[in-house]
Design a protein around this motif. Structure first.
Motif, short mmCIF file in Angstrom:
data_model
loop_
_atom_site.label_atom_id
_atom_site.label_comp_id
_atom_site.label_asym_id
_atom_site.label_seq_id
_atom_site.Cartn_x
_atom_site.Cartn_y
_atom_site.Cartn_z
N ARG A 105 5.47 -0.31 -5.97
CA ARG A 105 4.98 0.76 -5.00
C ARG A 105 3.43 0.23 -4.81
O ARG A 105 2.61 0.52 -5.22
N VAL A 106 3.27 -0.38 -3.52
CA VAL A 106 2.37 -1.10 -3.30
C VAL A 106 1.17 -0.06 -2.34
O VAL A 106 1.78 0.42 -1.38
N ALA A 107 0.10 -0.06 -2.67
CA ALA A 107 -0.78 0.71 -2.21
C ALA A 107 -1.80 -0.09 -1.52
O ALA A 107 -2.71 -0.73 -2.16
N GLN A 108 -1.56 -0.46 -0.33
CA GLN A 108 -2.34 -1.61 0.47
C GLN A 108 -3.75 -1.31 0.39
O GLN A 108 -4.50 -2.22 0.40
N ASP A 109 -4.03 0.15 0.60
CA ASP A 109 -5.58 0.53 0.44
C ASP A 109 -6.14 0.63 -1.02
O ASP A 109 -7.39 0.68 -1.04
N GLN A 110 -5.45 0.33 -1.94
CA GLN A 110 -5.74 0.43 -3.28
C GLN A 110 -5.31 -0.81 -4.16
O GLN A 110 -4.93 -0.77 -5.37
N PRO A 111 -5.68 -2.19 -3.52
CA PRO A 111 -5.65 -3.28 -4.49
C PRO A 111 -6.09 -3.37 -5.73
O PRO A 111 -5.84 -4.28 -6.61
N TYR A 112 -7.42 -2.67 -5.97
CA TYR A 112 -8.08 -2.87 -7.20
C TYR A 112 -7.63 -1.63 -8.23
O TYR A 112 -8.22 -1.66 -9.35
N ARG A 113 -6.54 -1.01 -8.08
CA ARG A 113 -6.33 0.33 -8.90
C ARG A 113 -6.01 -0.18 -10.29
O ARG A 113 -6.40 0.20 -11.44
N GLY A 114 -5.24 -1.28 -10.32
CA GLY A 114 -4.99 -1.86 -11.68
C GLY A 114 -5.98 -2.20 -12.62
O GLY A 114 -6.23 -1.69 -13.66
#
Length: 397
Positions: free
Chosen positions: A372-381
């Motif tokens: 589930r890719v959140a393109q606007d949240q690449p840094y979430r992990g």
């Protein structure tokens, strides 16, 4: 001191340590409930949720307010008596730094404690693995905020072991102490995480909007997350927990040989026929090592005849490897992340077809889906890893 007195002193110290541990756990629980409440939590509600006394909850929250992590908000809706005061996380006063280090791109962001991105910086290194480029991005992020930096999460393609990156073939790093390298630039604890582990955490905390395959998430607490980009990595998740392994190398499947003989391609690690050399996105698309995949239209590249042939061949190799891993771990779900989702439906279709052609007796059928890719949240992990490591709380509750 008599033996009896010595025993009493030890028991007293143990009791104090136990009390401190219980209070620390209760503080973390209270902070998590304030975060999960999203501005609606109250002292009374936290007391009901935890079973703690009102006095204990008030004491815990007084400490969190004194530390500046929690602030009082508006009055809650009336329930018939005196209106309670709501509590919220002081997101504007405390932030995280999250970095993603790749061979062709170093990027990072300032993230507030609610998960919102405040600022971003990036740099394309002249040579893969340049530590000065990492330091440069961190300097720019530090200068972009006046809030207190609680922790720094750094996502790397390699083996993260405490403060050390034991090995990263892609970056050319061996036993790199990134905390020491960033000393004097940022005054906050550095928490390293393997890129596949970070992506798996981000996927697990993402909002579920659609399931790629019926039944693919029936056992979602246990799965294998496979990240395909310039390299190949995996994260093993059992009962919702990322497994580190005896030497923090669980999921390092990229340099397992899967093709043999003199015709097998030479990998960047020096061996022949490694999985990474066959099924990394750069290999599937015929791109040079270290290519910045973020700058390319991967869907268009995947549609060319040569790429389609490599994708079909690579999917067969990957599916066969994953059949063995899935059966060994009893993990029924394979989640594909990294740049893999940008390859489109054909790649995952090949994987499903190959796995269906070779069912493993006595093992559960494998389900495949894209992350589930959140393109606007690449840094979430990386940010979530830093948040949990520093404060023990999670955006997923």
């Amino acid at each position: 001191m008599s033996q009896r007195q010595g025993g009493a002193a030890v028991a007293e110290e143990h009791g104090k340590a136990t009390q401190a541990a219980v209070r620390e756990r209760n503080l973390t629980t209270a902070l998590q409930l304030v975060l999960s409440g999203n501005g609606t939590a109250t002292r009374a509600a936290i007391a009901r949720r935890t079973g703690l006394t009102s006095a204990t909850v008030s004491s815990l929250l007084a400490g969190l307010i004194a530390d500046g992590l929690v602030v009082e908000g508006q009055l809650a809706e009336s329930t018939g008596g005196k209106r309670a005061t709501t509590l919220r996380i002081a997101a504007e006063d405390h932030v995280l730094l999250a970095l993603i280090v790749q061979p062709g791109l170093v990027r990072g962001a300032v993230i507030d404690l609610l998960g919102a991105q405040v600022a971003e910086a990036s740099q394309r290194p002249a040579t893969p693995g340049s530590l000065e480029d990492v330091r440069s991005v961190v300097r720019r992020l530090v200068s972009a905020t006046t809030a207190r930096i609680v922790a720094v999460g750094v996502q790397v393609p390699g083996i993260a072991d405490g403060p050390l990156i034991r090995e990263s073939v892609q970056l050319g790093w061996t036993d790199v102490d990134l905390a020491r390298e960033l000393s004097g630039i940022v005054d906050a604890p550095i928490h390293l995480i393997n890129d596949a582990d970070a992506e798996a955490i981000a996927d697990s905390t993402a909002t579920v909007t659609a399931i790629d395959e019926p039944g693919a998430d029936d056992f979602g607490a246990s799965q294998l997350f496979v990240s395909l980009s310039t390299g190949v990595g995996a994260a093993v998740i059992i009962d919702g927990v990322v497994v580190a392994g005896a030497s923090h190398r669980a999921g390092e499947i990229g340099h397992v040989p899967v093709l043999f003989g003199p015709e097998a391609p030479v990998c960047a690690c020096g061996n022949r026929g490694c999985l990474e050399e066959i099924v990394s996105v750069t290999s599937l698309l015929g791109l040079p090592h270290g290519t910045d995949l973020e700058a390319l239209d991967l869907a268009a590249l995947a549609a060319t005849p040569d790429s389609r042939r490599r994708i079909a061949d690579g999917a067969r190799v990957l599916a066969r490897a994953l059949l063995l891993v899935g059966a060994a771990l009893d993990v029924p779900n394979i989640v594909l992340g990294g740049a893999a989702p940008r390859l489109g439906p054909e790649f995952i279709g090949h994987l499903r077809a190959e796995a269906a052609r070779h069912p493993v007796k006595a093992a559960m059928p494998l389900g495949f889906r894209y992350a589930r890719v959140a393109q606007d949240q690449p840094y979430r992990g990386a940010a979530q890893h830093a948040l949990r490591s520093a404060l023990g709380i999670s955006w997923a509750g």
